[in-house]
Design a protein around this motif. Structure first.
Motif, PDB file in Angstrom:
ATOM      1  N   LYS A  24      45.738  46.354  37.554  1.00  0.00           N
ATOM      2  CA  LYS A  24      44.896  46.028  38.708  1.00  0.00           C
ATOM      3  C   LYS A  24      44.096  47.020  39.139  1.00  0.00           C
ATOM      4  CE  LYS A  24      48.532  46.318  41.566  1.00  0.00           C
ATOM      5  NZ  LYS A  24      49.529  47.092  40.671  1.00  0.00           N
ATOM      6  N   SER A  42      45.461  50.786  47.010  1.00  0.00           N
ATOM      7  CA  SER A  42      46.327  50.780  48.190  1.00  0.00           C
ATOM      8  C   SER A  42      47.686  51.668  47.568  1.00  0.00           C
ATOM      9  CB  SER A  42      46.763  49.630  48.796  1.00  0.00           C
ATOM     10  OG  SER A  42      47.198  48.662  47.814  1.00  0.00           O
ATOM     11  N   GLY A  43      48.061  51.459  46.236  1.00  0.00           N
ATOM     12  CA  GLY A  43      49.108  52.031  45.919  1.00  0.00           C
ATOM     13  C   GLY A  43      49.018  53.472  45.970  1.00  0.00           C
ATOM     14  N   TYR A  46      50.493  55.116  49.148  1.00  0.00           N
ATOM     15  CA  TYR A  46      52.030  54.975  49.184  1.00  0.00           C
ATOM     16  C   TYR A  46      52.404  56.254  48.205  1.00  0.00           C
ATOM     17  CZ  TYR A  46      52.197  50.674  51.498  1.00  0.00           C
ATOM     18  OH  TYR A  46      52.037  49.836  52.515  1.00  0.00           O
ATOM     19  N   ARG A  47      51.637  56.502  47.079  1.00  0.00           N
ATOM     20  CA  ARG A  47      51.990  57.519  46.226  1.00  0.00           C
ATOM     21  C   ARG A  47      51.534  58.980  46.981  1.00  0.00           C
ATOM     22  NH1 ARG A  47      52.197  56.478  40.465  1.00  0.00           N
ATOM     23  NH2 ARG A  47      52.329  54.241  40.140  1.00  0.00           N
ATOM     24  N   SER A 103      57.809  53.738  45.344  1.00  0.00           N
ATOM     25  CA  SER A 103      58.353  52.342  45.323  1.00  0.00           C
ATOM     26  C   SER A 103      59.633  52.430  46.241  1.00  0.00           C
ATOM     27  CB  SER A 103      58.974  51.828  43.899  1.00  0.00           C
ATOM     28  OG  SER A 103      59.733  50.828  44.096  1.00  0.00           O
ATOM     29  N   ALA A 106      58.197  52.500  49.913  1.00  0.00           N
ATOM     30  CA  ALA A 106      57.307  51.168  50.490  1.00  0.00           C
ATOM     31  C   ALA A 106      58.049  50.267  51.224  1.00  0.00           C
ATOM     32  CB  ALA A 106      56.850  50.726  49.006  1.00  0.00           C
ATOM     33  N   ARG A 112      54.779  51.501  56.240  1.00  0.00           N
ATOM     34  CA  ARG A 112      53.721  50.178  56.044  1.00  0.00           C
ATOM     35  C   ARG A 112      52.777  50.067  57.311  1.00  0.00           C
ATOM     36  NH1 ARG A 112      54.825  48.376  51.246  1.00  0.00           N
ATOM     37  NH2 ARG A 112      53.108  46.959  51.326  1.00  0.00           N
ATOM     38  N   GLY A 132      46.861  45.919  45.223  1.00  0.00           N
ATOM     39  CA  GLY A 132      48.166  46.461  45.487  1.00  0.00           C
ATOM     40  C   GLY A 132      49.367  45.359  45.424  1.00  0.00           C
ATOM     41  N   ARG A 133      49.965  45.203  46.494  1.00  0.00           N
ATOM     42  CA  ARG A 133      51.116  44.183  46.305  1.00  0.00           C
ATOM     43  C   ARG A 133      51.051  43.135  47.583  1.00  0.00           C
ATOM     44  NH1 ARG A 133      51.546  47.791  43.496  1.00  0.00           N
ATOM     45  NH2 ARG A 133      53.139  48.410  42.285  1.00  0.00           N
ATOM     46  N   ASP A 134      50.188  43.642  48.615  1.00  0.00           N
ATOM     47  CA  ASP A 134      50.250  42.763  49.892  1.00  0.00           C
ATOM     48  C   ASP A 134      48.865  42.708  50.239  1.00  0.00           C
ATOM     49  OD1 ASP A 134      50.284  45.241  50.661  1.00  0.00           O
ATOM     50  OD2 ASP A 134      51.323  45.053  52.508  1.00  0.00           O
ATOM     51  N   MET A 135      47.807  42.883  49.687  1.00  0.00           N
ATOM     52  CA  MET A 135      46.321  42.790  50.077  1.00  0.00           C
ATOM     53  C   MET A 135      46.173  41.578  50.487  1.00  0.00           C
ATOM     54  SD  MET A 135      45.286  45.879  49.714  1.00  0.00           S
ATOM     55  CE  MET A 135      46.965  46.433  50.069  1.00  0.00           C
ATOM     56  N   ARG A 183      61.375  48.488  39.162  1.00  0.00           N
ATOM     57  CA  ARG A 183      60.385  48.540  40.212  1.00  0.00           C
ATOM     58  C   ARG A 183      60.108  47.173  40.400  1.00  0.00           C
ATOM     59  NH1 ARG A 183      55.909  52.739  39.358  1.00  0.00           N
ATOM     60  NH2 ARG A 183      57.330  53.996  38.206  1.00  0.00           N
ATOM     61  N   ASP A 187      59.998  45.769  44.180  1.00  0.00           N
ATOM     62  CA  ASP A 187      58.827  45.311  44.859  1.00  0.00           C
ATOM     63  C   ASP A 187      58.933  43.502  45.139  1.00  0.00           C
ATOM     64  OD1 ASP A 187      58.047  47.795  44.574  1.00  0.00           O
ATOM     65  OD2 ASP A 187      56.324  47.209  42.947  1.00  0.00           O
ATOM     66  N   ARG A 190      62.118  43.283  48.062  1.00  0.00           N
ATOM     67  CA  ARG A 190      62.325  43.771  49.422  1.00  0.00           C
ATOM     68  C   ARG A 190      61.972  42.611  50.570  1.00  0.00           C
ATOM     69  NH1 ARG A 190      57.113  47.323  48.313  1.00  0.00           N
ATOM     70  NH2 ARG A 190      55.289  45.861  49.192  1.00  0.00           N
TER      71      ARG A 190
END
Ligand code: DC
Length: 226
Positions: A24, A42-43, A46-47, A103, A106, A112, A132-135, A183, A187, A190
């Motif tokens: 991505k 966006s990751g 979080y990192r 992870s 998150a 968040r 990201g995951r939730d864009m 992971r 992800d 959750r």
């Protein structure tokens, strides 16, 4: 018109979500460069929160302290470089233990929430490509185009392995595969902002596509959309 979008409409967003190591980040940066838009990884936020917490000795379960850290992050994105407190942390951010801690923290809702407005502030003219995951589900639910980029876990482990070796890090393919699967589980399962395609996302499987082909595929979807 910029990137084919009327100047008076909402600032366009292309949201690219998907699992770890699906490509991505690379693809989002290339799509953004082609269109002349901004990019948000966006990751990395979080990192960066994980790295800042480690540096300050904050526990990965202290959700309020982690949210305070995220709100106060002093960060700069300078081209390909990322600075935390004026320190170049670009390489450090990619370390497996930082991704692992990112992870783990998150799922914490206060963290968040703290990152939500920071992410939305990247929506600047002429447009934004974010990954990201939730864009597409949470951060930019009104994104103009939502891509859910997948690749099978073996292909992703092999790519991650190649990247690490290229950068001169040691790596073990079996360990990377185990880590990626763990992971993915975390992800996807959750309860807060899980990794899942938005109902209006286009699923792109890059298992057998190179970066150029994946970028072309997303740009073709973008041209169809406008
Ligand atoms: O994309 P990445 O591997 O750099 O992300 C690191 C971690 O951050 C990932 O395991 C899950 C989390 N993350 C998230 O929960 N939501 C995002 N939008 C981006 C990343």
């Amino acid at each position: 018109m910029t990137g084919g979008v009327p100047a008076d409409g909402p600032i366009p967003v292309i949201a690219i979500d998907g699992p770890t190591a699906s490509g991505k980040g690379t693809v989002a940066a290339r799509v953004a460069r082609t269109l002349g838009w901004s990019v948000l990884d966006s990751g990395a936020l979080y990192r960066l929160s994980a790295l800042a917490a480690l540096r300050r000795g904050v526990s990965d379960t202290d959700d309020q302290a982690l949210a305070d850290i995220a709100r106060g992050l002093d960060i700069q994105f300078l081209g390909d470089k990322v600075l935390l407190d004026n320190d170049d942390v670009t390489e450090q951010l990619r370390h497996e233990h930082i991704g692992e801690m990112a992870s783990r923290i998150a799922p914490l809702q206060p963290l968040r929430d703290a990152l939500l407005e920071r992410q939305r502030a990247f929506r600047q003219p002429p447009g934004l490509v974010c990954d990201g995951r939730d864009m597409g589900t949470v951060v930019f639910p009104d994104a103009t185009l939502k891509i859910f980029l997948i690749a099978d876990v073996d292909a992703r482990a092999q790519r991650r392995y190649n990247q690490l070796i290229e950068k001169g890090f040691s790596a073990n393919l079996g360990d990377l595969l185990t880590d990626l699967k763990a992971r993915d589980q975390r992800d996807q399962n959750r309860s807060v902002a899980p990794l899942k395609p938005a109902h209006d996302a286009v699923v792109v499987d890059s298992s057998n596509l190179g970066v150029d082909q994946t970028v072309d595929c997303i740009l073709a979807h973008w041209r169809n959309r406008i």
